[in-house]
Design an enzyme around this catalytic site. Structure first.
Site, PDB file in Angstrom:
ATOM      1  N   ASN A  59       0.845  -1.197   0.000  1.00  0.00           N
ATOM      2  CA  ASN A  59       0.000   0.000   0.000  1.00  0.00           C
ATOM      3  C   ASN A  59       0.874   1.239   0.000  1.00  0.00           C
ATOM      4  OD1 ASN A  59       0.494   0.952   2.758  1.00  0.00           O
ATOM      5  ND2 ASN A  59      -0.605  -0.888   3.371  1.00  0.00           N
ATOM      6  N   CYS A  94       3.697 -10.224   2.514  1.00  0.00           N
ATOM      7  CA  CYS A  94       4.334 -11.039   1.484  1.00  0.00           C
ATOM      8  C   CYS A  94       3.368 -12.122   0.984  1.00  0.00           C
ATOM      9  CB  CYS A  94       5.584 -11.703   2.039  1.00  0.00           C
ATOM     10  SG  CYS A  94       6.866 -10.536   2.536  1.00  0.00           S
ATOM     11  N   GLU A 148       3.837 -15.300   0.916  1.00  0.00           N
ATOM     12  CA  GLU A 148       3.793 -16.419   1.866  1.00  0.00           C
ATOM     13  C   GLU A 148       2.838 -16.110   3.008  1.00  0.00           C
ATOM     14  OE1 GLU A 148       6.396 -14.729   0.673  1.00  0.00           O
ATOM     15  OE2 GLU A 148       8.269 -15.876   0.879  1.00  0.00           O
ATOM     16  N   CYS A 180      11.597 -13.964   2.956  1.00  0.00           N
ATOM     17  CA  CYS A 180      12.301 -12.960   3.754  1.00  0.00           C
ATOM     18  C   CYS A 180      12.318 -13.395   5.225  1.00  0.00           C
ATOM     19  CB  CYS A 180      11.630 -11.601   3.598  1.00  0.00           C
ATOM     20  SG  CYS A 180      10.017 -11.470   4.400  1.00  0.00           S
ATOM     21  N   CYS A 216       8.915 -13.751   7.010  1.00  0.00           N
ATOM     22  CA  CYS A 216       8.171 -14.897   6.474  1.00  0.00           C
ATOM     23  C   CYS A 216       8.705 -16.207   7.025  1.00  0.00           C
ATOM     24  CB  CYS A 216       8.228 -14.925   4.951  1.00  0.00           C
ATOM     25  SG  CYS A 216       7.032 -13.814   4.191  1.00  0.00           S
TER      26      CYS A 216
HETATM   27 ZN   LIG Z   1       8.318 -12.226   3.230  1.00  0.00          ZN
END
Ligand SMILES: [Zn+2]
Length: 136
Positions: A48, A55, A57, A89, A92
């Protein structure tokens, strides 16, 4: 993990990537999450204007958990923004909870590397079972 299921997850992650809302990063990512009962949830990254984002995931995990699924077998992640495999990342990696299961990280040519969640996040935070739990 059966190769047919791996290919299906990769294919679904590529399809989910098309829905990415990422006009700030221009880095579309897709994910496909296989639950223990065989249900597959897909996700894409969503950004946004305030530069907060979730993400792909995390989107897939949120969809699964909000539908009552908390046991997972595998997740495939895809992007075409890097020649290397796309890997989850840091946040995640913590999000991929619920035991030790497979993370399929793909390249744009659909080849992949598969690792366990425990390999991606060794020494991840887990709730200390000896801490007092919430008041009943
Ligand atoms: Zn991530």
């Amino acid at each position: 993990m059966d190769e047919t299921i791996i290919k299906e997850l990769i294919s679904k992650s590529v399809s989910a990537k098309k829905h990415a809302y990422c006009k700030y990063s221009n880095f579309p990512v897709g994910a496909a999450l296989l639950c223990e009962d065989g249900t597959i949830y897909t996700g894409c990254n969503i950004e946004n204007v305030a530069y907060s984002s979730i993400c792909a995931e995390q989107t897939a995990i949120a969809k699964a958990v909000s539908e009552g699924h908390t046991k997972f077998k595998a997740i495939a992640v895809s992007s075409n923004q890097t020649e290397n495999v796309i890997s989850p990342c840091g946040p995640c990696r913590q999000y991929l909870f619920g035991g030790d299961w497979d993370v399929i990280m793909t390249k744009p040519d659909m080849t992949y590397t598969m690792m366990k969640t425990s390999e991606l996040l060794p020494l991840g935070f887990v709730q200390n079972p000896f801490l007092p739990t919430a008041k009943k």
